[in-house]
Write a protein that holds these residues in place. Structure first.
Motif, short mmCIF file in Angstrom:
data_model
loop_
_atom_site.label_atom_id
_atom_site.label_comp_id
_atom_site.label_asym_id
_atom_site.label_seq_id
_atom_site.Cartn_x
_atom_site.Cartn_y
_atom_site.Cartn_z
N ASP A 1 0.84 -1.19 -0.18
CA ASP A 1 -0.06 -0.09 0.12
C ASP A 1 0.92 1.20 0.04
O ASP A 1 0.39 2.23 -0.67
CB ASP A 1 -0.94 0.04 1.31
CG ASP A 1 -2.05 -1.06 1.14
OD1 ASP A 1 -2.10 -1.40 0.05
OD2 ASP A 1 -2.57 -1.37 2.10
N GLU A 2 2.08 1.24 0.52
CA GLU A 2 2.80 2.27 0.81
C GLU A 2 3.44 2.69 -0.71
O GLU A 2 3.63 3.78 -1.08
CB GLU A 2 3.92 2.23 1.72
CG GLU A 2 3.70 1.81 3.28
CD GLU A 2 2.92 0.68 3.65
OE1 GLU A 2 3.14 -0.20 2.66
OE2 GLU A 2 2.67 0.37 4.74
N GLU B 1 0.84 4.16 -2.80
CA GLU B 1 0.64 5.97 -2.34
C GLU B 1 1.69 6.59 -2.99
O GLU B 1 1.57 7.73 -3.71
CB GLU B 1 0.49 5.77 -0.89
CG GLU B 1 -0.85 5.29 -0.39
CD GLU B 1 -0.78 5.29 1.18
OE1 GLU B 1 0.15 5.77 1.85
OE2 GLU B 1 -1.91 4.93 1.98
N SER C 1 1.68 9.63 -5.44
CA SER C 1 2.47 10.96 -5.23
C SER C 1 3.58 11.55 -6.10
O SER C 1 3.58 12.42 -6.59
CB SER C 1 3.03 10.89 -3.81
OG SER C 1 3.84 11.97 -3.42
#
Length: 208
Positions: free
Chosen positions: A105-106, A109, A113
């Motif tokens: 998930d990181e 993200e 970004s």
């Protein structure tokens, strides 16, 4: 003039000023001089002789440009350091011998970004690193598209797998095709950097 020149000199002493910025200053002032960073004997008097107060706005533009370019350069260095360690994560699926692939998930993200940041860099009026930024934008866009294709393929496989295992052999052809494609991708993606894998976006589309 001395008092007005001091803030200009202070701005030009920034660590973000590179040789190309000094060369731009030479073009603006129509004067050649030693680049101060390369000449430890460069004296204050030589700065004063350049009459930088007459080019205050141009110097401000150069120092602002240098600061923005340094930020872009730092971002590119960070992208290189961060994404060289990102790989697909393998998650066991029920009682099968086929793990499913996913991104943390990181990392998802971070992908979103970083693409926003790169979009801003590519369209910036400061174009020193536009080529590198565009290349990174293409690479990360490929990552996003490949991950989407892979997710769709895995959804299809996980839908067909219980049907086939449950004895619905009418689905055999679809399952074999999906199973083969998924296993090929798992072999390709095992412990390989995600940027390297996603260079082959066309292969992902063919196998999806």
């Amino acid at each position: 003039d001395f008092l007005n020149t001091c803030p200009i000199i202070g701005a030009l002493r920034s660590d973000t000023i590179r040789d190309r910025h000094w060369e731009q200053l030479m073009e603006i002032t129509k004067k050649e001089f030693d680049i101060p960073n390369k000449n430890p004997e460069f004296q204050l008097r030589e700065f004063l002789d350049l009459r930088l107060v007459d080019f205050a706005l141009a110097v401000e533009e150069i120092t602002e440009k240098a600061a923005r370019e340094a930020k872009h350069e730092e971002t590119l260095v960070n992208l290189e350091a961060t994404w060289e360690t990102v790989v697909f994560v393998m998650v066991p699926y029920k009682d099968t011998d086929v793990p499913l692939l996913k991104m943390n998930d990181e990392d998802v993200e971070m992908l979103e970004s970083d693409l926003l940041t790169l979009s801003s860099m590519v369209t910036s009026r400061y174009t020193q690193f536009k080529k590198q930024s565009s290349a990174w934008q293409t690479s990360l866009t490929n990552v996003g598209e490949c991950y989407q294709l892979l997710s769709e393929m895995q959804r299809m496989w996980s839908y067909l797998e219980p049907l086939f295992i449950g004895g619905m052999f009418a689905w055999y052809g679809y399952f074999v095709s999906a199973d083969h494609a998924l296993r090929v991708h798992i072999r390709l993606c095992q412990a390989v950097n995600i940027l390297e894998i996603c260079k082959y976006r066309v292969a992902f589309k063919l196998l999806a």
